[in-house]
Scaffold this motif. Structure first.
Motif, short mmCIF file in Angstrom:
data_model
loop_
_atom_site.label_atom_id
_atom_site.label_comp_id
_atom_site.label_asym_id
_atom_site.label_seq_id
_atom_site.Cartn_x
_atom_site.Cartn_y
_atom_site.Cartn_z
N ARG A 377 70.49 -35.86 -15.38
CA ARG A 377 69.26 -35.18 -15.01
C ARG A 377 68.11 -35.68 -15.87
NH1 ARG A 377 67.31 -31.40 -18.64
NH2 ARG A 377 65.82 -30.63 -17.15
N ASN A 378 68.40 -36.30 -16.99
CA ASN A 378 67.35 -36.72 -17.91
C ASN A 378 66.79 -38.07 -17.53
OD1 ASN A 378 66.96 -34.71 -19.80
ND2 ASN A 378 68.90 -35.21 -20.78
N PHE A 379 65.52 -38.24 -17.81
CA PHE A 379 64.93 -39.53 -17.56
C PHE A 379 64.97 -40.38 -18.83
CE2 PHE A 379 61.20 -42.32 -16.80
CZ PHE A 379 61.79 -43.04 -15.79
N LEU A 380 64.99 -39.72 -19.98
CA LEU A 380 64.88 -40.48 -21.21
C LEU A 380 66.16 -41.14 -21.66
CD1 LEU A 380 62.52 -38.77 -23.75
CD2 LEU A 380 62.60 -41.15 -23.13
N ASN A 381 67.25 -40.50 -21.56
CA ASN A 381 68.41 -41.12 -22.19
C ASN A 381 69.74 -40.63 -21.65
OD1 ASN A 381 69.76 -42.74 -23.93
ND2 ASN A 381 69.73 -41.24 -25.56
N ASN A 382 70.76 -41.03 -22.38
CA ASN A 382 72.13 -40.84 -21.96
C ASN A 382 72.68 -39.47 -22.34
OD1 ASN A 382 74.92 -40.86 -21.91
ND2 ASN A 382 74.97 -41.83 -23.93
N PRO A 383 72.94 -38.64 -21.42
CA PRO A 383 73.49 -37.33 -21.75
C PRO A 383 74.99 -37.27 -21.50
CG PRO A 383 72.56 -37.28 -19.58
CD PRO A 383 72.61 -38.72 -20.00
N GLU A 384 75.65 -38.36 -21.46
CA GLU A 384 77.02 -38.41 -20.96
C GLU A 384 77.90 -37.35 -21.60
OE1 GLU A 384 80.73 -41.53 -20.72
OE2 GLU A 384 79.20 -41.71 -22.24
N ARG A 385 77.87 -37.29 -22.94
CA ARG A 385 78.82 -36.42 -23.62
C ARG A 385 78.48 -34.95 -23.42
NH1 ARG A 385 77.09 -40.33 -27.54
NH2 ARG A 385 78.64 -41.97 -27.69
N PHE A 386 77.33 -34.66 -22.86
CA PHE A 386 76.88 -33.27 -22.79
C PHE A 386 76.77 -32.79 -21.37
CE2 PHE A 386 75.39 -35.61 -26.26
CZ PHE A 386 75.84 -34.85 -27.32
N ARG A 387 77.40 -33.48 -20.49
CA ARG A 387 77.22 -33.13 -19.09
C ARG A 387 77.58 -31.67 -18.84
NH1 ARG A 387 80.37 -36.59 -15.42
NH2 ARG A 387 81.01 -37.49 -17.39
N SER A 388 78.65 -31.21 -19.46
CA SER A 388 79.08 -29.85 -19.20
C SER A 388 77.99 -28.85 -19.58
CB SER A 388 80.34 -29.57 -19.99
OG SER A 388 80.11 -29.88 -21.34
N LYS A 389 77.29 -29.12 -20.68
CA LYS A 389 76.27 -28.19 -21.16
C LYS A 389 75.02 -28.23 -20.30
CE LYS A 389 76.85 -28.15 -26.14
NZ LYS A 389 76.14 -28.69 -27.31
N ASN A 390 74.74 -29.40 -19.80
CA ASN A 390 73.41 -29.61 -19.25
C ASN A 390 73.39 -29.77 -17.75
OD1 ASN A 390 70.97 -29.53 -20.49
ND2 ASN A 390 71.52 -31.22 -21.86
N VAL A 391 74.33 -29.15 -17.08
CA VAL A 391 74.40 -29.40 -15.65
C VAL A 391 73.25 -28.69 -14.96
CG1 VAL A 391 75.91 -29.57 -13.66
CG2 VAL A 391 76.87 -29.46 -15.91
#
Lengths: 596, 319
Positions: A377-391
């Protein structure tokens, strides 16, 4: 995350309640790059991480040849003329910067004796200068010693507009002075929280003064060393054929012990990505192949060969969809998509919200990119490890229907929604590229169910990504409703990257569509926050502002991030190669070795 | 004869100038930009690109650029590549040995197949040998090289693991080992190109020989009691090969031009791959130089073929 939360996280790192790595991960989850995160720690007085090396070879040489396959061969070997990463990588075999970025965003000293920090006095507290101490035992491949003069010269060379160096952006505004034979000071024009730019990473490779001195400015093209590099790196130059082959041999005087491992190196160019993957993973003819733009399905199949694997490293590439805020179909003052116009239907926030709900990122990841494209969902960077938190992204056709219904877009007899006689019909363009056309199809299908008619259009990449003023199909003109491509955030600091949503960067006829705000989105809050971030001295406050900018851009639906695209390489099972998403593939070539 | 050669040479000049104008305009008007990669990189300021365009004279009108290119071409300066900033003639010269080796030997292979098979098939038309040769020839030239290339890689490199499929122009080994390595890596590209070309030439040789073999003078030769071998070799083939020789000669520019697709598949660093990568990168000086050299060769080879034709067949006169 706001400034206070960020500060408490930094304090936690200081008090050792939180590891550096975890901090970098958390900050990455809200959109900052790993190098940016470690710079925050440096400013807050947390010491640099000691880069741990996994290098196991115990003597120099004896490793045989190292064979690299670059399906686009290096075309030149002067890092300051490098048109693409292929040229940077070719140069990186021979040249080295003062410092480089590892995959956790740590600044690793290469030609510098240590990374500048507040503790060692390398960083001025006002953020206006940086002192680099250089290693003393370094020699150029021709035997001449490496000194501060070379660093000073590299700055003069790259900052001279007549040289036409592509790295000039990192050098033109700074000043460099020599303190003694192995110390230089970089003077920054204003307090710069992100100071590690000149002399660092992909654009920081140092040139030998004694060989380039006569070829500065207008004569830059004539330098024989453009094709026969003499650097400080682990391998010495032997042979170069542009577009085909770069060869080197071991540098027995390399400035670090027991390195390098291989006796010779060759970088073969040409061909295509799939057969390059085959040559590494299936037949084992080569040890390493770069930039595997190959469908994950094929990679998985090739990995079964057992000779090699796909190495996937996070970086800053985002495949994203842009929504035009201006009207591309009518001319205003002789200009399509004029900044003065408003898009007849897309300017309705409800339509934008609906479109955001109609991009099935998970399906794009699962069915098209696999491991090589992670929904985001982010434009700036890689949220891979936090997908569960940031869905925060969701795919919901019913909800999209509902949003449109409430906003007054009613379905007509043809099943297409309309309001005030204006139909929801959009043209969706991208470059010709297998996965992109499949993504287009997924979006089109979902939109159809919500009563939005999408006409897909694909433009040849060489036209789409050109800056040809006469061609209406270039991506910077965006004479279309919706478009999709990958943007690369090659620089760890987001300041330059994020100016693409500011109102003074509009891409218009007047600036020959060179402005960076391609969606021509306008937000006063964004402009104000960006201006504030530019002048902000406190790195923590500034970082918090960039996180806010990311949120605004996504909330405005100027962009709909689709998948984050990590860097993929094919690597022999026996080869040990530390890779980094924030620097070149060959950033730590000195530490590459083969296991017995 | 001398007058004829001179006239043909003089005619060649305006046609070459015409070709160069057309080439230059088409390439200059084609969409795209050599600095496209810089355009998509947000960290490179737009001024850098503008500066480069200015420095390389890309913003001038096409006519101005053409005159500048033409005058420096006359002085032997071919310009330099926008991408690698290397002189174009150096780039081309680097690629010529490999091109000549790979494409040259594939043409040789094609000839070695086409001549005996074509002649033998024509002397026994509609025999079993002729039928088989015909079928194989059809298969040979109807399969596209990108297909046969990949098929060969699949069989010989991936399944059997006998041959390398990445062609490397400079191999580190020495002596016989070096020859063997070169031979091994050249087998597949040479076979792919040679078999396709050989197929069509076989058909051509067969047709040419069939045309001649029915003529009265061949019957005369046979009735004189000459052996079949002498009839075919001395009387038939000699005359039948005149059109074949011309055809082969007209094929010469192709040897220099390389084979774009095959070179790409096997990563052969020849002229063809230079041209295709230049086209993909919109590197106009290289595109123009390569295509212009090829057009010069076509004009030259046509002219030489005409002259040689007259020499082979004295019945043709020059006027």
């Amino acid at each position: 995350m706001n400034e206070n939360e960020l500060r408490s996280l930094i304090d936690a790192v200081k008090a050792r309640r939180l590891t550096r790595r975890r901090f970098v991960q958390i900050v990455a989850g809200v959109g900052l790059t790993a190098p940016m995160a470690t710079q925050l720690l440096t400013w807050s007085g947390v010491a640099h991480a000691q880069a741990k090396s996994d290098y196991k070879a115990t003597k120099r040489g004896g490793g045989g040849p190292l064979k690299l396959l670059w399906w686009q061969g290096a075309t030149l070997l002067n890092p300051h003329f490098a048109v693409g990463t292929k040229d940077q990588e070719g140069s990186r075999i021979f040249y080295e910067p003062l410092g480089a970025w590892d995959t956790d965003g740590n600044l690793v000293p290469i030609l510098a004796a240590e990374a500048p920090s507040l503790q060692n006095g390398g960083l001025a507290a006002d953020g206006k200068s940086v002192i680099w101490k250089l290693k003393k035992n370094v020699r150029w491949h021709d035997g001449k010693p490496f000194t501060a003069d070379d660093v000073l010269f590299t700055w003069e060379y790259a900052s001279d507009p007549a040289t036409a160096a592509v790295t000039t952006g990192s050098y033109k505004d700074v000043k460099v002075e020599k303190i003694d034979s192995h110390t230089v000071r970089v003077l920054l024009p204003k307090p710069t929280p992100f100071w590690a730019d000149a002399f660092v990473g992909t654009r920081g490779m140092i040139l030998p003064k004694h060989l380039f001195d006569a070829f500065k400015g207008d004569k830059s093209r004539d330098a024989p060393t453009n094709l026969k590099p003499v650097g400080t790196g682990p391998y010495k130059f032997t042979d170069f054929k542009p577009g085909d082959m770069v060869r080197g041999q071991i540098n027995m005087d390399y400035h670090e012990p027991n390195r390098p491992f291989f006796d010779s190196i060759e970088m073969k160019g040409g061909g295509d990505a799939v057969s390059a993957a085959r040559a590494v993973m299936q037949t084992g003819e080569f040890d390493y192949a770069w930039n595997m733009q190959v469908e994950d399905e094929i990679l998985l199949r090739l990995e079964k060969g057992g000779k090699g694997r796909a190495s996937i490293v996070p970086g800053g590439n985002i495949e994203h969809i842009q929504l035009n805020t201006t009207d591309p179909w009518t001319e205003v003052e002789g200009e399509r998509a004029s900044a003065k116009s408003r898009h007849p239907t897309l300017s309705d926030p409800a339509v934008r919200d609906a479109l955001n709900l109609l991009v099935d990122r998970q399906a794009v990841q699962d069915h098209i990119y696999g491991r090589t494209g992670i929904a985001t969902r982010n434009f700036l960077n890689n949220p891979e490890r936090f997908r569960s938190k940031n869905v925060k992204f969701e795919f919901n056709v019913d909800k999209a229907n509902q949003v449109l219904e409430t906003a007054g877009w009613k379905k007509g007899a043809d099943g297409i929604r309309a309001k005030d006689g204006k139909k929801l019909k959009f043209v969706f363009q991208t470059s010709i590229n297998g996965p992109r056309q499949k993504t287009q199809a997924i979006v089109k299908q979902a939109c159809q169910k919500a009563g939005i008619d999408i006409e897909v259009k694909a433009v040849t990449a060489s036209v789409y990504f050109s800056s040809d003023v006469a061609n209406p199909d270039t991506y910077t003109k965006f004479f279309c409703d919706i478009q999709m491509y990958t943007t690369t955030m090659t620089q760890p600091d987001p300041e330059l990257f994020m100016d693409q949503f500011t109102s003074w960067q509009f891409s218009t006829k007047e600036n020959k569509w060179q402005g960076r705000n391609i969606t021509r989105v306008r937000s006063d809050e964004y402009d104000k926050t960006y201006r504030a971030a530019e002048g902000e001295l406190d790195p923590v406050k500034r970082a918090a502002m960039f996180m806010r900018l990311n949120d605004i851009a996504v909330e405005l639906r100027a962009v709909i991030p689709v998948v984050f695209r990590p860097r993929v390489a094919a690597i022999s099972n026996k080869l040990r190669a530390p890779l980094s998403g924030w620097d070149n593939d060959l950033w730590l070539l000195k530490d590459w070795y083969r296991e017995a | 004869m001398g007058k004829y050669v001179l006239r043909r040479l003089l005619i060649a000049i305006p046609s070459l100038i015409g070709i160069s104008i057309v080439l230059f305009t088409v390439v200059a008007l084609a969409p795209g930009d050599p600095f496209e990669e810089l355009a998509t990189n947000p960290n490179i300021p737009a001024e850098v690109r503008a500066n480069l365009r200015l420095k390389f004279g890309l913003d001038d009108p096409v006519a101005v650029r053409y005159v500048r290119w033409f005058t420096s071409m006359l002085q032997g300066d071919w310009g330099f590549s926008f991408v690698s900033r290397v002189d174009v003639d150096t780039l081309i010269l680097q690629r010529i040995p490999v091109t000549l080796l790979v494409i040259g030997s594939s043409q040789l292979l094609a000839l070695l197949i086409a001549l005996p098979v074509g002649v033998y098939a024509a002397t026994r038309p509609y025999s079993v040998f002729d039928q088989i040769a015909n079928t194989l020839a059809f298969i040979g030239f109807s399969l596209p090289t990108f297909f046969t290339g990949i098929l060969l890689i699949l069989v010989f490199s991936i399944w059997l693991d006998w041959l390398p499929f990445v062609y490397r122009a400079d191999i580190a080994s020495t002596g016989w080992r070096w020859v063997w390595d070169h031979f091994k890596q050249a087998i597949m590209p040479v076979a792919v190109l040679g078999l396709a070309q050989g197929g069509s030439w076989t058909r051509y040789v067969r047709a040419a020989v069939l045309d001649v073999i029915r003529l009265d003078y061949v019957t005369t030769a046979r009735s004189k009691g000459l052996s079949e071998r002498v009839v075919v070799v001395k009387h038939v083939v000699r005359n039948a090969l005149i059109p074949v020789a011309t055809l082969v000669f007209l094929q010469m520019p192709a040897i220099f031009g390389g084979a774009i697709i095959t070179e790409q598949i096997f990563r052969v660093p020849g002229i063809g791959s230079l041209l295709i990568s230049a086209i993909l990168a919109n590197d106009t000086p290289v595109i123009i130089a390569v295509t212009f050299v090829l057009s010069c060769l076509v004009v030259l080879c046509n002219f030489t073929a005409d002259v040689i034709y007259g020499w082979l067949d004295p019945r043709i006169s020059y006027r």
